[in-house]
Motif scaffolding. Structure first.
Motif, PDB file in Angstrom:
ATOM      1  N   ASN A 219      44.875  49.168  47.206  1.00  0.00           N
ATOM      2  CA  ASN A 219      45.091  47.826  46.687  1.00  0.00           C
ATOM      3  C   ASN A 219      44.349  46.797  47.517  1.00  0.00           C
ATOM      4  OD1 ASN A 219      46.734  47.085  48.977  1.00  0.00           O
ATOM      5  ND2 ASN A 219      48.397  48.272  48.062  1.00  0.00           N
ATOM      6  N   ALA A 220      44.454  45.551  47.108  1.00  0.00           N
ATOM      7  CA  ALA A 220      43.642  44.494  47.715  1.00  0.00           C
ATOM      8  C   ALA A 220      44.006  44.213  49.162  1.00  0.00           C
ATOM      9  CB  ALA A 220      43.765  43.220  46.892  1.00  0.00           C
TER      10      ALA A 220
ATOM     11  N   ARG B 265      32.606  42.749  43.820  1.00  0.00           N
ATOM     12  CA  ARG B 265      33.977  42.232  43.851  1.00  0.00           C
ATOM     13  C   ARG B 265      34.870  43.160  43.042  1.00  0.00           C
ATOM     14  NH1 ARG B 265      35.540  35.857  43.324  1.00  0.00           N
ATOM     15  NH2 ARG B 265      37.729  36.035  43.987  1.00  0.00           N
ATOM     16  N   ASP B 266      35.831  43.789  43.722  1.00  0.00           N
ATOM     17  CA  ASP B 266      36.737  44.715  43.060  1.00  0.00           C
ATOM     18  C   ASP B 266      38.125  44.557  43.662  1.00  0.00           C
ATOM     19  OD1 ASP B 266      36.562  45.985  45.540  1.00  0.00           O
ATOM     20  OD2 ASP B 266      35.134  47.493  44.836  1.00  0.00           O
ATOM     21  N   GLU B 267      39.013  45.506  43.371  1.00  0.00           N
ATOM     22  CA  GLU B 267      40.395  45.368  43.835  1.00  0.00           C
ATOM     23  C   GLU B 267      40.505  45.443  45.357  1.00  0.00           C
ATOM     24  OE1 GLU B 267      39.651  49.734  43.082  1.00  0.00           O
ATOM     25  OE2 GLU B 267      39.219  47.818  42.083  1.00  0.00           O
TER      26      GLU B 267
ATOM     27  N   ASP C  82      38.478  41.792  46.627  1.00  0.00           N
ATOM     28  CA  ASP C  82      38.835  40.531  45.962  1.00  0.00           C
ATOM     29  C   ASP C  82      39.515  39.537  46.892  1.00  0.00           C
ATOM     30  OD1 ASP C  82      39.127  38.804  43.643  1.00  0.00           O
ATOM     31  OD2 ASP C  82      41.251  39.321  43.718  1.00  0.00           O
ATOM     32  N   GLN C  83      40.510  39.985  47.642  1.00  0.00           N
ATOM     33  CA  GLN C  83      41.279  39.106  48.513  1.00  0.00           C
ATOM     34  C   GLN C  83      40.864  39.205  49.982  1.00  0.00           C
ATOM     35  OE1 GLN C  83      43.545  36.898  47.238  1.00  0.00           O
ATOM     36  NE2 GLN C  83      42.782  37.671  45.272  1.00  0.00           N
TER      37      GLN C  83
ATOM     38  N   SER D 242      33.434  49.261  48.773  1.00  0.00           N
ATOM     39  CA  SER D 242      34.440  50.251  48.392  1.00  0.00           C
ATOM     40  C   SER D 242      33.831  51.638  48.250  1.00  0.00           C
ATOM     41  CB  SER D 242      35.112  49.844  47.072  1.00  0.00           C
ATOM     42  OG  SER D 242      35.711  48.578  47.189  1.00  0.00           O
TER      43      SER D 242
END
Length: 535
Positions: free
Chosen positions: A2-3, A72-74, A77-78, A187
């Motif tokens: 997850n992010a 930009r992915d999961e 992203d953050q 990633s």
């Protein structure tokens, strides 16, 4: 994942050779001599009379930061600080572009190299660099850590680079800005570089990946800096953008070189000491690279003897023309670009440190090429000023370092390398603050730019004077000297320095019109204050 999960390098998921093989002829881990022969046979370069391979990078002779993207992915992203320096890229378009690039290798000779980024094995990033040019593969051999004799090269790869200058992207189809691009997929552990022959994109893209992975996974602070050490093992760092003097000032015959551009500073609970003879070796700092990448415009043996002597067989010169009817390089010729470069292995520097590690820095020098000529040539910073100037990263972009920069221009680059630092600037700044406070590092601001006026009016700082000031700081010659406080910037300025005319130390004394100096200094100080509120 997850992010909020720390980004970790991939392990075995980047085997594009196996997944998309299109009938290319892959050649693995050629020696430098073999790669030079390949480059000459392919018409990629010529040998200079020093034995160095001379190559041209083509249309692009510098980085193009606006053509650099991060998927930009999961995961990202953050995590990534998105903006002009870190532009997002669609993951589906990345996969499509990736496949098209691999398909473009069909029927061609492709050079593959396994290497490592990071002199400390436990924090190193295992690389595979795939290039369509032999000299790019030689550049990768020079710039990254070579496997030791007997070291296995068939382990899991954590980061794969695919570099093909002949591949032009279609912006409408691929989502790029132009036909040239550098795209990081953090990633998947894949970096795509196409449409540009500038070799610096290879090393800086790996640096960018490390600047995410090391802080999040290992609490290691990555720094865009050079490093050397004194006879007592005292380490000094030189932070600055390209063209501010990192390589030149760290190449000191009296201080062994650790590295000239990229290092990691580990936290206190990770410090590792190894028994060497009767003592311990502090490994708080480690080099990411196995080579140096120096600007060589107007290089001469007298001012920069170590760099000059490093340009020999096994080195690469970029965009350096020859003297007429000869194989002798004319270092004064900027007809192709002002960003002429040389890549050479660390062991070409006689007193390079092996392995390239050092203790926590005793002295840190921020290098700023002040385009306005108002900053003092040397000033001592308080811990708070050190943090502020680290965040500001003020300097001037030097002609040719980036595509489209034809004259020096003032810029702010947080952490002295914002275009390579994907995380928020204050993430790196917090790590920097914690380390200098813990280690008691003294931070200095060095103006390697102009004096007596702005560009076009003033003159560039003397290299000999800059070296004398740095030497005085390193040897403690300034410890007992009185300091004055600069009116506009609040910086502590020494009132005297061995080997430097006293009138140069306070910059207002070098200006003919004092009122103009005060106006320019006030304007720059105001810009500093405004920028800090934005960070």
């Amino acid at each position: 994942m997850n992010a909020t999960t720390p980004i970790e390098p991939s392990s075995g998921s980047t085997d594009i050779l196996a997944r998309h093989d299109q009938g290319a002829h892959y050649v693995y881990d050629l020696s430098p001599e073999e790669l030079v022969d390949e480059a000459i046979k392919n018409g990629e370069g010529r040998l200079a009379d020093t034995g160095a391979l001379v190559c041209n990078t083509g249309k692009f002779s510098g980085r193009t930061p606006k053509d650099r993207f991060i998927v930009r992915d999961e995961v990202t992203d953050q995590t990534v600080a998105w903006g002009d320096d870190n532009q997002p890229f669609d993951p589906i378009q990345f996969d499509t572009l990736h496949k098209r690039m691999v398909a473009n290798l069909a029927g061609r000779t492709v050079y593959v190299r396994y290497a490592r980024a990071g002199a400390l094995n436990q924090y190193g990033l295992r690389l595979r660099i795939i290039t369509t040019l032999a000299w790019h593969n030689l550049f990768s051999y020079i710039m990254f850590l070579r496997p030791e004799p007997g070291e296995a090269t068939d382990g899991p790869v954590e980061l794969t680079l695919l570099v093909d200058p002949s591949f032009s992207a279609d912006p409408a189809l691929d989502g790029t800005r132009h036909s040239n691009f550098t795209i990081l997929n953090l990633s998947k552990g894949v970096i795509l570089i196409g449409g540009t022959g500038y070799a610096g994109a290879i090393k800086k893209s790996v640096f960018s990946a490390l600047n995410v992975w090391l802080p999040l996974k290992h609490n290691i602070l990555p720094l865009h800096c050079a490093a050397n050490k004194g006879s007592q093992g005292d380490t000094a760092l030189f932070l600055g953008l390209s063209g501010t003097g990192k390589t030149t000032l760290s190449a000191d015959p009296t201080r062994p070189l650790i590295g000239d551009d990229e290092h990691g500073w580990i936290s206190e609970n990770q410090v590792r000491t190894d028994q060497v003879g009767l003592g311990q070796v502090d490994q708080s700092l480690f080099n990411f690279e196995g080579g140096c990448y120096a600007q060589v415009l107007n290089l001469n043996r007298e001012q920069e003897p170590q760099i000059f002597s490093a340009i020999k067989s096994g080195a690469i010169l970029e965009n350096t023309p020859f003297l007429p009817n000869s194989t002798t390089v004319d270092f004064s010729d900027s007809s192709l670009t002002a960003n002429t470069r040389c890549a050479y292995p660390l062991n070409h520097i006689v007193n390079a440190v092996t392995p390239s590690v050092g203790s926590a820095p005793k002295h840190i020098f921020f290098l700023s090429a002040d385009a306005f000529g108002v900053l003092p040539p040397i000033s001592r910073l308080t811990p708070q000023q050190a943090l502020d100037y680290f965040l500001l990263g003020y300097t001037a972009k030097i002609t040719g370092t980036e595509q489209g920069v034809t004259s020096p221009m003032a810029t702010f680059s947080p952490c002295f390398g914002a275009v390579f630092m994907p995380l928020p600037a204050r993430t790196y700044a917090a790590m920097f603050k914690q380390r200098i406070e813990r280690c008691g590092s003294q931070v200095w601001l060095i103006n390697t730019g102009w004096k007596g006026g702005s560009i076009g009016i003033g003159k560039r700082m003397s290299l000999a004077h800059t070296r004398a000031m740095i030497d005085a700081a390193l040897t403690g010659a300034l410890d007992s000297i009185p300091f004055d406080q600069h009116t506009e910037f609040g910086l502590a300025i020494p009132t005297q320095c061995p080997g430097v005319p006293t009138e140069l130390l306070n910059p207002i004394n070098t200006w003919e019109y004092k009122g103009m100096y005060q106006l320019s200094a006030r304007r720059l100080a105001s810009a500093f204050a405004q920028k800090l509120t934005e960070l």
